[in-house]
Design a protein around this motif. Structure first.
Motif, PDB file in Angstrom:
ATOM      1  N   TYR A  33       0.829  -1.338  -0.033  1.00  0.00           N
ATOM      2  CA  TYR A  33       0.148   0.015  -0.053  1.00  0.00           C
ATOM      3  C   TYR A  33       0.853   1.340  -0.080  1.00  0.00           C
ATOM      4  O   TYR A  33       0.541   2.380  -0.570  1.00  0.00           O
ATOM      5  CB  TYR A  33      -1.023   0.143   1.262  1.00  0.00           C
ATOM      6  CG  TYR A  33      -1.828  -1.066   1.438  1.00  0.00           C
ATOM      7  CD1 TYR A  33      -2.404  -1.987   0.434  1.00  0.00           C
ATOM      8  CD2 TYR A  33      -2.301  -1.651   2.656  1.00  0.00           C
ATOM      9  CE1 TYR A  33      -3.041  -2.725   0.635  1.00  0.00           C
ATOM     10  CE2 TYR A  33      -2.924  -2.484   2.848  1.00  0.00           C
ATOM     11  CZ  TYR A  33      -3.591  -3.293   1.943  1.00  0.00           C
ATOM     12  OH  TYR A  33      -4.382  -3.989   2.032  1.00  0.00           O
ATOM     13  N   ILE A  34       1.945   1.149   0.839  1.00  0.00           N
ATOM     14  CA  ILE A  34       2.778   2.485   0.928  1.00  0.00           C
ATOM     15  C   ILE A  34       3.820   2.521  -0.145  1.00  0.00           C
ATOM     16  O   ILE A  34       3.699   3.774  -0.628  1.00  0.00           O
ATOM     17  CB  ILE A  34       3.463   2.349   2.303  1.00  0.00           C
ATOM     18  CG1 ILE A  34       2.428   2.247   3.380  1.00  0.00           C
ATOM     19  CG2 ILE A  34       4.408   3.500   2.600  1.00  0.00           C
ATOM     20  CD1 ILE A  34       3.104   1.927   4.777  1.00  0.00           C
ATOM     21  N   GLU A  65      -2.473  12.439  12.915  1.00  0.00           N
ATOM     22  CA  GLU A  65      -3.169  12.976  11.737  1.00  0.00           C
ATOM     23  C   GLU A  65      -2.632  12.253  10.620  1.00  0.00           C
ATOM     24  O   GLU A  65      -3.491  11.844   9.588  1.00  0.00           O
ATOM     25  CB  GLU A  65      -2.645  14.395  11.563  1.00  0.00           C
ATOM     26  CG  GLU A  65      -3.032  15.208  10.225  1.00  0.00           C
ATOM     27  CD  GLU A  65      -2.797  16.781  10.277  1.00  0.00           C
ATOM     28  OE1 GLU A  65      -3.248  17.527   9.520  1.00  0.00           O
ATOM     29  OE2 GLU A  65      -1.845  16.938  10.818  1.00  0.00           O
ATOM     30  N   MET A  66      -1.511  11.819  10.435  1.00  0.00           N
ATOM     31  CA  MET A  66      -0.881  10.926   9.361  1.00  0.00           C
ATOM     32  C   MET A  66      -1.849   9.687   9.404  1.00  0.00           C
ATOM     33  O   MET A  66      -2.087   9.160   8.372  1.00  0.00           O
ATOM     34  CB  MET A  66       0.607  10.666   9.558  1.00  0.00           C
ATOM     35  CG  MET A  66       1.110   9.838   8.578  1.00  0.00           C
ATOM     36  SD  MET A  66       2.901   9.265   8.869  1.00  0.00           S
ATOM     37  CE  MET A  66       3.684  10.353   8.047  1.00  0.00           C
ATOM     38  N   TYR A  67      -1.908   9.058  10.530  1.00  0.00           N
ATOM     39  CA  TYR A  67      -2.413   7.891  10.646  1.00  0.00           C
ATOM     40  C   TYR A  67      -4.136   7.791   9.934  1.00  0.00           C
ATOM     41  O   TYR A  67      -4.500   6.712   9.504  1.00  0.00           O
ATOM     42  CB  TYR A  67      -2.487   7.235  12.175  1.00  0.00           C
ATOM     43  CG  TYR A  67      -3.076   5.907  12.373  1.00  0.00           C
ATOM     44  CD1 TYR A  67      -2.311   4.661  12.055  1.00  0.00           C
ATOM     45  CD2 TYR A  67      -4.293   5.708  13.041  1.00  0.00           C
ATOM     46  CE1 TYR A  67      -3.060   3.535  12.297  1.00  0.00           C
ATOM     47  CE2 TYR A  67      -4.856   4.455  13.441  1.00  0.00           C
ATOM     48  CZ  TYR A  67      -4.125   3.404  12.742  1.00  0.00           C
ATOM     49  OH  TYR A  67      -4.447   2.053  13.096  1.00  0.00           O
ATOM     50  N   GLN A  68      -4.781   8.773  10.384  1.00  0.00           N
ATOM     51  CA  GLN A  68      -6.266   8.826  10.185  1.00  0.00           C
ATOM     52  C   GLN A  68      -6.101   9.213   8.382  1.00  0.00           C
ATOM     53  O   GLN A  68      -7.046   8.423   7.950  1.00  0.00           O
ATOM     54  CB  GLN A  68      -6.872   9.870  10.811  1.00  0.00           C
ATOM     55  CG  GLN A  68      -7.283   9.779  12.416  1.00  0.00           C
ATOM     56  CD  GLN A  68      -8.015   8.442  12.514  1.00  0.00           C
ATOM     57  OE1 GLN A  68      -8.748   8.139  11.775  1.00  0.00           O
ATOM     58  NE2 GLN A  68      -7.555   7.631  13.686  1.00  0.00           N
ATOM     59  N   HIS A  69      -5.291   9.990   8.008  1.00  0.00           N
ATOM     60  CA  HIS A  69      -5.244  10.114   6.561  1.00  0.00           C
ATOM     61  C   HIS A  69      -4.739   9.082   5.898  1.00  0.00           C
ATOM     62  O   HIS A  69      -5.465   8.739   4.760  1.00  0.00           O
ATOM     63  CB  HIS A  69      -4.074  11.434   6.457  1.00  0.00           C
ATOM     64  CG  HIS A  69      -3.961  11.541   4.926  1.00  0.00           C
ATOM     65  ND1 HIS A  69      -4.902  12.286   4.172  1.00  0.00           N
ATOM     66  CD2 HIS A  69      -3.025  11.301   3.989  1.00  0.00           C
ATOM     67  CE1 HIS A  69      -4.613  12.521   3.028  1.00  0.00           C
ATOM     68  NE2 HIS A  69      -3.519  11.656   2.779  1.00  0.00           N
ATOM     69  N   TYR A  70      -4.064   8.180   6.265  1.00  0.00           N
ATOM     70  CA  TYR A  70      -3.842   6.971   5.713  1.00  0.00           C
ATOM     71  C   TYR A  70      -4.823   5.942   5.871  1.00  0.00           C
ATOM     72  O   TYR A  70      -4.986   5.478   4.731  1.00  0.00           O
ATOM     73  CB  TYR A  70      -2.357   6.381   6.480  1.00  0.00           C
ATOM     74  CG  TYR A  70      -2.188   5.002   6.213  1.00  0.00           C
ATOM     75  CD1 TYR A  70      -1.513   4.596   4.659  1.00  0.00           C
ATOM     76  CD2 TYR A  70      -2.193   3.632   6.878  1.00  0.00           C
ATOM     77  CE1 TYR A  70      -0.922   3.546   4.286  1.00  0.00           C
ATOM     78  CE2 TYR A  70      -1.743   2.542   6.482  1.00  0.00           C
ATOM     79  CZ  TYR A  70      -1.198   2.332   5.061  1.00  0.00           C
ATOM     80  OH  TYR A  70      -0.861   1.143   4.631  1.00  0.00           O
ATOM     81  N   ARG A  71      -5.648   5.831   6.880  1.00  0.00           N
ATOM     82  CA  ARG A  71      -6.774   4.889   6.705  1.00  0.00           C
ATOM     83  C   ARG A  71      -7.846   5.402   5.903  1.00  0.00           C
ATOM     84  O   ARG A  71      -8.382   4.777   5.103  1.00  0.00           O
ATOM     85  CB  ARG A  71      -7.457   4.866   8.064  1.00  0.00           C
ATOM     86  CG  ARG A  71      -6.445   4.241   9.184  1.00  0.00           C
ATOM     87  CD  ARG A  71      -7.184   4.106  10.379  1.00  0.00           C
ATOM     88  NE  ARG A  71      -8.383   3.358  10.582  1.00  0.00           N
ATOM     89  CZ  ARG A  71      -9.164   3.115  11.681  1.00  0.00           C
ATOM     90  NH1 ARG A  71      -8.630   3.513  12.573  1.00  0.00           N
ATOM     91  NH2 ARG A  71     -10.134   2.131  11.614  1.00  0.00           N
ATOM     92  N   ASP A  72      -7.983   6.960   5.590  1.00  0.00           N
ATOM     93  CA  ASP A  72      -8.907   7.446   4.738  1.00  0.00           C
ATOM     94  C   ASP A  72      -8.445   7.378   3.147  1.00  0.00           C
ATOM     95  O   ASP A  72      -9.148   6.634   2.525  1.00  0.00           O
ATOM     96  CB  ASP A  72      -8.985   8.861   4.669  1.00  0.00           C
ATOM     97  CG  ASP A  72      -9.692   9.033   6.315  1.00  0.00           C
ATOM     98  OD1 ASP A  72     -10.213   8.455   6.664  1.00  0.00           O
ATOM     99  OD2 ASP A  72      -9.520  10.522   6.511  1.00  0.00           O
ATOM    100  N   LEU A  73      -6.987   7.472   2.861  1.00  0.00           N
ATOM    101  CA  LEU A  73      -6.498   7.040   1.709  1.00  0.00           C
ATOM    102  C   LEU A  73      -6.894   5.564   1.305  1.00  0.00           C
ATOM    103  O   LEU A  73      -7.204   5.353   0.010  1.00  0.00           O
ATOM    104  CB  LEU A  73      -5.053   7.311   1.834  1.00  0.00           C
ATOM    105  CG  LEU A  73      -3.980   7.219   0.828  1.00  0.00           C
ATOM    106  CD1 LEU A  73      -2.804   7.748   0.933  1.00  0.00           C
ATOM    107  CD2 LEU A  73      -3.437   5.394   0.714  1.00  0.00           C
TER     108      LEU A  73
END
Length: 473
Positions: A33-34, A65-73
């Motif tokens: 994913y990354i 903030e990075m973690y939540q953005h990653y899940r949304d992504l």
């Protein structure tokens, strides 16, 4: 920094996730994913990814903030991405990382890698090196039947795929056979640079496959894209009606899954002459039926020993194969070349005939098993081990080959032996029984890995029972 060093650095990041209880296979999926985002940036191909979800935006964030953005992504790209391939790679994607600090550590570490060297050596080679590393780690369980790259290369070389031919792997795994076939054809045609139409065909239609397991399918899509292949890789079961659609192939290269169909069921497709619970026999039937009936279409297939001698359906399938195809060569492979001890395998090479009867007149066998060294992590298989076999296989007159490992059986002789193909092994009375014993360290490691997987499964069961108990209170 070379590809191997970069792969090792990526692999070492797995240690960061140990506290999150992430398995090796989950780690490779998470890396996919990354890495996809980072590699699309490195290749200048980010236009298909919404700007909000591109690499630079992700790396600019921190912590929660990075973690939540990653899940949304993951959710957005898996459901709303306009690019079909991106949507398939992220389909049903979810993160196994629980700690935001661990996610940030991985993203920062990936960003700091020597990407100039990675681009020079090929991003596809880097990713494939990561998949092979995963397969070589016994704890991952991913390599039980992982086809070693030297064997893939030899099979591709001898089958000799050509530009304009349709090549397929009905049990695609991470798409290794088709990637090797693509590289082989590119090397022989100067990367298709002469003919634009041919290059378009090679990229979009020449190499296709089918993979049953969604997580592995995801890895195959990523692997194909990074190697510049955009042919269709179906997510589904070749032994269902889907497989009936994959016909008229010029070349098939594959290593089908071993074992029986779960629950002892027969395949759900209705066009196999001898449907059976044995997966390999069903795949073998699919393969020779899926080849073009032109006398040129050909296949090389890795199959376990039981396909060569199993009675009943096994015998009937072998008879059908030798009728419809010219089964000209069987390579008896050494043990220990797969990451599971004791697996005995062979490669069957055959060509589809223009008629349905009488195509096999004789079968040549090469014994690469008897008196061979014990292969494993400390003594890996190399292409050089196949040199004598290649000389025999490609000889203008096979009868003139002077090699004790090389033998021939006529169709009449095979029929007289009950249509068994369990032939061609050298009888060596002097061989000590102890010489064929597996490496004790490899055996111990395999036993430990199996126990750890069993323990992990039991822990999951216990956790589910606790949840159920809590709900009933």
């Amino acid at each position: 920094m070379n590809t191997q060093e970069i792969v090792q650095k990526l692999w070492n990041l797995c240690n960061v996730l140990r506290d999150d209880g992430i398995t090796y296979h989950q780690y490779v999926t998470e890396l996919t994913y990354i890495l996809f985002l980072k590699m699309m940036k490195e290749r200048g191909q980010e236009e298909a990814i919404p700007e909000k979800y591109r690499w630079d935006q992700l790396r600019s964030l921190h912590g929660e903030e990075m973690y939540q953005h990653y899940r949304d992504l993951l959710t957005h790209l898996g459901t709303e991405a306009e690019d079909d391939l991106i949507r398939q790679i992220y389909y049903n994607a979810s993160t196994n990382i629980d700690e935001p600090k661990n996610l940030e550590k991985i993203i920062r570490s990936i960003d700091d890698l020597d990407w100039y060297s990675a681009r020079e050596e090929g991003l596809g080679n880097l990713y494939e090196g990561l998949l092979e590393k995963n397969a070589s780690e016994k704890k991952s369980g991913a390599g039980q039947y992982f086809t070693p790259r030297p064997l893939i290369n030899v099979m591709v070389k001898l089958i000799d795929p050509k530009p304009g031919e349709r090549c397929n792997d009905p049990a695609a795994g991470t798409f290794g056979f088709m990637i090797a076939a693509d590289q082989y054809v590119k090397e022989k045609t100067d990367d298709y640079f002469d003919v634009l139409d041919l290059r378009t065909f090679q990229v979009h239609e020449a190499f296709t496959g089918c993979e049953l397991v969604q997580e592995t399918h995801r890895l195959a899509l990523m692997n194909a894209r990074l190697h510049g292949i955009e042919g269709k890789i179906h997510l589904g079961d070749t032994l269902s009606s889907l497989g009936a659609e994959m016909g008229e192939m010029d070349v098939i290269l594959t290593n089908p899954p071993f074992g029986t169909k779960r629950g002892g069921e027969r395949p759900t497709r209705d066009d196999l002459t001898f449907p059976t619970t044995n997966k390999q026999l069903n795949f073998l039937q699919h393969i020779y039926r899926a080849l073009k009936k032109n006398g040129k279409a050909r296949a090389a297939v890795v199959l376990p020993d039981n396909v060569l001698f199993q009675d009943g359906d096994g015998r009937r399938v072998r008879e059908d194969l030798m009728d419809k195809c010219n089964l000209h060569t069987v390579l008896r492979l050494p043990t220990g070349i797969f990451y599971a001890q004791g697996v005995k395998t062979n490669v069957l090479f055959f060509e589809r005939g223009t008629t349905d009867t009488g195509n096999t007149q004789e079968v040549w066998f090469y014994d690469l098993r008897t008196n061979m060294p014990s292969f494993g992590k400390r003594n890996p298989l190399t292409e050089a081990h196949f040199d004598d076999f290649i000389k025999a296989y490609t000889a203008e007159d096979r009868t003139q080959v002077k090699d004790s490992r090389w033998s021939r059986f006529t169709r009449e002789e095979i029929r007289a032996k009950g249509n068994t193909l369990d032939l061609g092994l050298i009888a060596d009375e002097s061989l000590s029984a102890y010489e064929n014993l597996p490496d004790p360290i490899d055996s111990a490691e395999e036993a430990i890995a199996k126990l750890e997987r069993a323990t992990s499964l039991l822990n999951e069961v216990v956790e589910e029972l606790r949840k159920a108990e809590g709900m009933n209170k």
